[in-house]
Design an enzyme around this catalytic site. Structure first.
Site, PDB file in Angstrom:
ATOM      1  N   SER A 144       0.837  -1.198   0.000  1.00  0.00           N
ATOM      2  CA  SER A 144       0.000   0.000   0.000  1.00  0.00           C
ATOM      3  C   SER A 144       0.866   1.240   0.000  1.00  0.00           C
ATOM      4  CB  SER A 144      -0.912   0.013   1.229  1.00  0.00           C
ATOM      5  OG  SER A 144      -1.569   1.268   1.365  1.00  0.00           O
ATOM      6  N   TYR A 158      -1.731  -0.353  10.373  1.00  0.00           N
ATOM      7  CA  TYR A 158      -1.854  -0.858   9.011  1.00  0.00           C
ATOM      8  C   TYR A 158      -0.618  -0.483   8.193  1.00  0.00           C
ATOM      9  CZ  TYR A 158      -3.705  -1.580   4.297  1.00  0.00           C
ATOM     10  OH  TYR A 158      -3.892  -1.984   2.991  1.00  0.00           O
TER      11      TYR A 158
END
Length: 249
Positions: A144, A158
């Site tokens: 990501s 995350y």
């Protein structure tokens, strides 16, 4: 037009929907036989398998919890037993949990499971896959953009999982380079999936953070993954490819 992956076998974890399903389709379009894993969506997984078989390749779905190293090892070996080999591993399965570090209401168990899936599951899959992967294999992890740039509050846990797989990829690239096995990460930006829909509550903020001013499509991430799985990417390893609409610009 020739298909660059004919004769290859790929495993896409979390392949029943979103980026995983789009990647499975793209690999099949290039001639690869494709196995997918799923955690709960058995009907969606079966539908993807039927679609892949319709493209003229072999396909199968396997249930596995990516947070359980034993299940991940079993998944990899089941694919190799079913198809006779494993050439391409796409680590796509992941979970997304947010929460600021100073929020006492955070469910710590959810953060721990996120790490177990997003990092532990990737490591378990790679460790098992390289036991059977031939020279010249491909390992690609879906990362990501927040692994490099944390643009929003509440993303630390995350983001840390996505940064961890980048570090792993660089190290594994060194370990596996003598075998010609490449290891790379595709860092996705905001992508229109059911996990993060383009019409969701966070969409305006995330769209504004990109240079292109829009969400990506799963197929756009899949195209980058398929390129890295191809012979054309044989000299690319230990790197991250940002497919993020300019989020990191």
């Amino acid at each position: 037009m020739s298909k660059t992956l004919t004769g290859k076998v790929a495993l896409v974890t979390g392949g029943s929907r979103g980026i995983g399903a789009a990647t499975a389709r793209a690999l099949a379009d290039q001639g690869a036989d494709v196995a997918i894993s799923y955690a709960a969506s058995v009907d969606k997984a079966a539908a993807v398998v039927r679609e892949l078989e319709g493209k003229g390749v072999r396909a199968a779905a396997f249930k596995a919890d990516q947070a359980d190293p034993a299940q991940v090892a079993g998944l990899v070996n089941a694919v190799a037993e079913r198809f006779g080999r494993l050439d391409i591993l796409v680590n796509n399965a992941g979970v997304f949990v947010t929460g600021a570090v100073d929020n006492p209401a955070n469910a710590i168990a959810e953060f721990e499971r996120q790490f177990a899936v997003n990092v532990g599951g990737v490591a378990a899959a790679v460790r098992e896959a390289v036991r059977i992967m031939p020279d010249g294999g491909r390992i690609i992890t879906v990362g990501s953009g927040v692994g490099s740039r944390v643009g929003f509050p509440g993303m630390a846990d995350y983001s840390a999982t996505k940064a961890a797989v980048v570090g792993y990829a660089k190290g594994w690239a060194r370990d596996l380079g003598p075998k010609g096995i490449t290891v790379n990460v595709v860092q996705a930006g905001a992508v229109d999936t059911d996990m993060n829909p383009a019409d969701g509550a966070f969409a305006p903020t995330m769209t504004a953070a990109t240079a292109l001013g829009r969400y990506g499509r799963p197929e756009e991430i899949a195209a980058a993954i398929t390129f890295l799985a191809s012979p054309a990417a044989s000299y690319i390893t230990g790197t991250t490819l940002n497919v993020d609409g300019g989020y990191g610009a």
